[in-house]
Scaffold this active site. Structure first.
Site: not given
Ligand code: PGA
Length: 259
Positions: A16-18, A102, A104, A174, A180, A220, A241-242
């Site tokens: 997930n590049w966000k 998600h 967010e 999640e 994050g 994470s 994500g990251g």
């Molecule tokens: P993260 O994000 O790996 O940066 O914690 C995961 C996500 O939100 O899908």
């Protein structure tokens, strides 16, 4: 040792590049990942860039096994919804997956369990595989209502989705406090929640359907903790994500899925 449940369901590693990287980065990212992941057969791989980068991602991954996913779709089919993309439009590009609900999106854009359900149904109707995200906040975990929260989110998200569509649905657990933040849920702790999700699926759809659904962990996940998490019996992959922004780190997590 290869996990037994591979017989029943897919292992999926989704990035997930966000809202990161640029359209002009997609090509070099894609070429690197394709080169590194050329021989990978033990898991499905998905890359989910911002929607403006989807055409470039489709182009670069076209000749590979790597699927492309969107990060959101509109809950309505079409019409006067300025700024939105419908499930049909996203599918028409050649996109395979879509991340839905998600945390967010729930936190910053007012998505509710009800809109998540509408989006999940729109995805299924249009042949997209929804990756439905559920997760508790730190407060909810401290209050001891993690399972209740996850059950409510999952049940509402799946409302009206029949058993025969469940094979094409992915759920991502999640925990919000792990996204994050560098804090990962302990592998057993994350597995407990994923197991509860599967129990709920079993009660609702029966054992055969429940064991066919891939349940991912996200929050994470990185090259250091991925093996532990992915070795858990009810964790069938990761939503990353990251660590997905760097093709090498992402590839290391894909390798960790080979167990
Ligand atoms: P993260 O994000 O790996 O940066 O914690 C995961 C996500 O939100 O899908």
């Amino acid at each position: 040792m290869i996990k037994m449940n591979r017989k029943y369901r897919k292992t999926i590693i989704a990035g997930n590049w966000k809202m990161n990287l640029l359209p002009s980065d997609v090509r070099s990212y894609g070429d690197k990942l394709k080169r590194m992941a050329a021989k990978i057969k033990w898991c499905d791989i998905a890359v989910c860039p911002p929607s403006v980068m989807l055409p470039a991602a489709i182009k670069v991954f076209n000749d590979s096994r790597i699927g492309v996913g969107a990060q959101n779709i509109c809950d309505q089919a079409k019409g006067a919804y300025t700024g939105e993309n419908s499930a049909a439009q996203i599918r028409d590009l050649g996109v395979k997956y879509v991340i839905i609900g998600h945390s967010e999106r729930r936190q910053y854009y007012g998505e509710t369990d009800i809109s998540v359900n509408l989006k999940a149904k729109a995805a299924v109707k249009n042949g997209l595989i929804p990756i439905i995200c559920v997760g508790e906040s730190l407060d909810q975990r401290e209050m001891g209502i993690t399972i209740e929260q996850i059950r409510i989110q999952t049940k509402i998200a799946l409302f009206g989705i029949p058993a025969d569509k469940m094979r094409k649905i992915v759920i991502a657990y999640e925990p919000i406090w792990a996204i994050g933040t560098g804090k990962t849920a302990a592998a057993e702790e994350a597995n407990e929640v994923c197991e509860e999700i599967r129990k709920l699926l079993r009660a609702q759809y029966g054992a055969r359907t429940a064991r066919s659904v891939s349940i991912l962990y996200g929050g994470s996940m990185n090259e250091a903790n991925a093996s532990d998490l992915l070795a858990q019996p009810d964790i069938d992959g990761g939503l990353v994500g990251g660590a997905s922004l760097d093709p090498e780190k992402f590839h290391a997590i894909i390798l960790a899925a080979n167990q």
